[in-house]
Write a protein that holds these residues in place. Structure first.
Motif, PDB file in Angstrom:
ATOM      1  N   SER A   1     -55.609  38.120  -7.024  1.00  0.00           N
ATOM      2  CA  SER A   1     -55.858  37.460  -8.130  1.00  0.00           C
ATOM      3  C   SER A   1     -56.823  36.455  -7.542  1.00  0.00           C
ATOM      4  N   LEU A   2     -56.976  35.930  -6.298  1.00  0.00           N
ATOM      5  CA  LEU A   2     -57.906  34.967  -5.538  1.00  0.00           C
ATOM      6  C   LEU A   2     -59.227  35.612  -5.408  1.00  0.00           C
ATOM      7  N   LEU A   3     -59.224  36.846  -5.251  1.00  0.00           N
ATOM      8  CA  LEU A   3     -60.328  37.467  -4.605  1.00  0.00           C
ATOM      9  C   LEU A   3     -61.024  38.088  -6.091  1.00  0.00           C
ATOM     10  N   MET A   4     -60.578  38.381  -7.307  1.00  0.00           N
ATOM     11  CA  MET A   4     -61.164  38.919  -8.286  1.00  0.00           C
ATOM     12  C   MET A   4     -62.571  38.510  -8.722  1.00  0.00           C
ATOM     13  N   ASP A   5     -62.582  37.196  -8.497  1.00  0.00           N
ATOM     14  CA  ASP A   5     -64.001  36.539  -9.196  1.00  0.00           C
ATOM     15  C   ASP A   5     -64.798  36.136  -7.921  1.00  0.00           C
ATOM     16  N   ARG A   6     -64.643  36.775  -6.802  1.00  0.00           N
ATOM     17  CA  ARG A   6     -65.442  36.524  -5.531  1.00  0.00           C
ATOM     18  C   ARG A   6     -65.928  37.900  -4.809  1.00  0.00           C
ATOM     19  N   SER A   7     -67.304  37.767  -4.454  1.00  0.00           N
ATOM     20  CA  SER A   7     -67.762  38.591  -3.773  1.00  0.00           C
ATOM     21  C   SER A   7     -67.436  38.750  -2.319  1.00  0.00           C
ATOM     22  N   VAL A   8     -66.315  39.064  -1.963  1.00  0.00           N
ATOM     23  CA  VAL A   8     -65.958  38.940  -0.713  1.00  0.00           C
ATOM     24  C   VAL A   8     -65.809  40.387   0.069  1.00  0.00           C
ATOM     25  N   ILE A   9     -66.434  40.379   1.226  1.00  0.00           N
ATOM     26  CA  ILE A   9     -66.281  41.842   2.017  1.00  0.00           C
ATOM     27  C   ILE A   9     -65.444  41.478   3.313  1.00  0.00           C
ATOM     28  N   PHE A  10     -64.489  42.482   3.611  1.00  0.00           N
ATOM     29  CA  PHE A  10     -63.609  42.354   4.686  1.00  0.00           C
ATOM     30  C   PHE A  10     -63.999  43.401   5.634  1.00  0.00           C
ATOM     31  N   CYS A  11     -64.470  42.907   6.796  1.00  0.00           N
ATOM     32  CA  CYS A  11     -65.127  43.943   7.935  1.00  0.00           C
ATOM     33  C   CYS A  11     -63.889  44.241   8.754  1.00  0.00           C
ATOM     34  N   ILE A  12     -63.963  45.526   8.959  1.00  0.00           N
ATOM     35  CA  ILE A  12     -62.783  45.992   9.963  1.00  0.00           C
ATOM     36  C   ILE A  12     -63.236  46.954  10.858  1.00  0.00           C
ATOM     37  N   ASN A  13     -63.259  46.749  12.287  1.00  0.00           N
ATOM     38  CA  ASN A  13     -63.525  47.489  13.212  1.00  0.00           C
ATOM     39  C   ASN A  13     -62.602  48.831  13.522  1.00  0.00           C
ATOM     40  N   ILE A  14     -63.319  50.160  13.660  1.00  0.00           N
ATOM     41  CA  ILE A  14     -62.443  51.133  13.700  1.00  0.00           C
ATOM     42  C   ILE A  14     -62.925  51.730  15.103  1.00  0.00           C
ATOM     43  N   SER A  15     -62.208  52.633  15.721  1.00  0.00           N
ATOM     44  CA  SER A  15     -62.607  53.199  16.944  1.00  0.00           C
ATOM     45  C   SER A  15     -63.501  54.531  16.738  1.00  0.00           C
ATOM     46  N   SER A  16     -64.196  54.577  17.803  1.00  0.00           N
ATOM     47  CA  SER A  16     -65.027  55.817  17.757  1.00  0.00           C
ATOM     48  C   SER A  16     -64.154  57.309  17.774  1.00  0.00           C
ATOM     49  N   ALA A  17     -63.010  57.072  18.078  1.00  0.00           N
ATOM     50  CA  ALA A  17     -61.913  58.372  17.859  1.00  0.00           C
ATOM     51  C   ALA A  17     -62.085  58.755  16.372  1.00  0.00           C
ATOM     52  N   GLU A  18     -62.267  58.092  15.566  1.00  0.00           N
ATOM     53  CA  GLU A  18     -62.271  58.353  14.002  1.00  0.00           C
ATOM     54  C   GLU A  18     -63.324  59.219  13.797  1.00  0.00           C
ATOM     55  N   LEU A  19     -64.564  59.047  14.388  1.00  0.00           N
ATOM     56  CA  LEU A  19     -65.745  60.009  14.323  1.00  0.00           C
ATOM     57  C   LEU A  19     -65.424  61.389  14.538  1.00  0.00           C
ATOM     58  N   HIS A  20     -63.995  61.869  15.207  1.00  0.00           N
ATOM     59  CA  HIS A  20     -63.629  63.066  15.338  1.00  0.00           C
ATOM     60  C   HIS A  20     -62.385  63.199  14.694  1.00  0.00           C
ATOM     61  N   ASN A  21     -62.000  62.281  13.583  1.00  0.00           N
ATOM     62  CA  ASN A  21     -60.667  62.347  13.045  1.00  0.00           C
ATOM     63  C   ASN A  21     -61.095  63.062  11.757  1.00  0.00           C
ATOM     64  N   THR A  22     -60.906  64.328  11.273  1.00  0.00           N
ATOM     65  CA  THR A  22     -61.372  64.817   9.981  1.00  0.00           C
ATOM     66  C   THR A  22     -60.391  64.289   8.912  1.00  0.00           C
ATOM     67  N   SER A  23     -59.054  63.790   9.217  1.00  0.00           N
ATOM     68  CA  SER A  23     -58.364  63.223   8.143  1.00  0.00           C
ATOM     69  C   SER A  23     -58.514  61.822   8.172  1.00  0.00           C
ATOM     70  N   PHE A  24     -59.322  61.106   8.666  1.00  0.00           N
ATOM     71  CA  PHE A  24     -59.419  59.855   8.658  1.00  0.00           C
ATOM     72  C   PHE A  24     -59.845  59.563   7.020  1.00  0.00           C
ATOM     73  N   SER A  25     -60.801  60.039   6.363  1.00  0.00           N
ATOM     74  CA  SER A  25     -61.263  59.770   5.144  1.00  0.00           C
ATOM     75  C   SER A  25     -60.219  59.926   4.031  1.00  0.00           C
ATOM     76  N   LEU A  26     -59.347  60.670   4.361  1.00  0.00           N
ATOM     77  CA  LEU A  26     -58.093  61.173   3.410  1.00  0.00           C
ATOM     78  C   LEU A  26     -57.048  60.090   3.583  1.00  0.00           C
ATOM     79  N   TYR A  27     -56.800  59.369   4.757  1.00  0.00           N
ATOM     80  CA  TYR A  27     -55.848  58.562   4.985  1.00  0.00           C
ATOM     81  C   TYR A  27     -56.555  57.173   4.315  1.00  0.00           C
ATOM     82  N   LEU A  28     -57.848  56.910   4.593  1.00  0.00           N
ATOM     83  CA  LEU A  28     -58.454  55.888   4.042  1.00  0.00           C
ATOM     84  C   LEU A  28     -58.460  55.810   2.526  1.00  0.00           C
ATOM     85  N   GLY A  29     -58.616  56.936   1.975  1.00  0.00           N
ATOM     86  CA  GLY A  29     -58.591  56.920   0.470  1.00  0.00           C
ATOM     87  C   GLY A  29     -57.422  56.575  -0.183  1.00  0.00           C
TER      88      GLY A  29
END
Length: 203
Positions: A43-71
């Motif tokens: 409710s606080l964020l709806m009217d604000r253009s906030v971007i949340f930056c999250i670091n992920i491991s290089s291991a995810e580049l070889h994780n073919t299921s990652f995008s499914l989990y993320l989605g």
């Protein structure tokens, strides 16, 4: 509890987590905890253009299921994908193959943005950038630290990075801005965003 923490930093525990194949579970835990918090504050964020930056491991580049989990997590917590930017260190791209590129393309297809972190430390050739489905370059702090060096090499490198980034229509972020001179130099040369102690300490 906060008082029981021993202060072990990510430079220590992440290599251990990668060695024992725990890093993917940690990545997903961090993402889900972030999404939970965003959902609680939506409710606080709806009217604000906030971007949340999250670091992920290089291991995810070889994780073919990652995008499914993320989605699934985006759906579960009703998170707008444009609120999220995932950061991957440049050194992760040294051994990038077509499978890794496909994982990145799947992440971007969700509407989530991708940043190449610590740019300038991993020896990525400028002409390789066209092959990476990324949106943003984060200029490594080591360049910022060396601004004002006698031979001007650092300035030339930074200006080249900013020029190439604009050519590829990539957003640029300078890491480690710690004084006014650094801030003014990067602003003058067209860096889009900056972070560092001069602006605010980690909160």
């Amino acid at each position: 509890r906060a008082e029981s923490l021993t202060g072990v930093g990510p430079d220590v525990f992440i290599p251990i987590a990668e060695e024992y194949n725990l890093i993917k579970a940690i990545d997903l835990w961090v993402i889900e905890e972030t999404f939970k918090k965003i959902h609680q504050e939506r409710s606080l964020l709806m009217d604000r253009s906030v971007i949340f930056c999250i670091n992920i491991s290089s291991a995810e580049l070889h994780n073919t299921s990652f995008s499914l989990y993320l989605g699934s997590l985006l759906d579960k917590y009703h998170i707008k994908p444009q609120w999220i930017k995932l950061e991957i260190t440049e050194t992760s791209f040294i051994e990038t193959d077509q499978s890794s590129i496909s994982v990145l393309e799947e992440i971007r297809a969700l509407g989530v943005r991708l940043a190449l972190d610590d740019f300038g430390t991993g020896y990525t050739a400028f002409n390789q950038l066209i092959h990476y489905p990324i949106d943003c370059l984060k200029i490594d702090k080591s360049f910022i630290d060396n601004l004002g060096s006698k031979n001007g090499t650092t300035e030339s490198m930074i200006e080249a990075i900013l020029f190439i980034a604009k050519s590829y229509k990539l957003e640029t972020i300078a890491e480690g801005i710690e004084d006014r001179e650094q801030f003014l130099y990067m602003a003058k040369n067209g860096c889009d965003l900056m972070q560092g102690y001069f602006l605010a300490k980690p909160m």
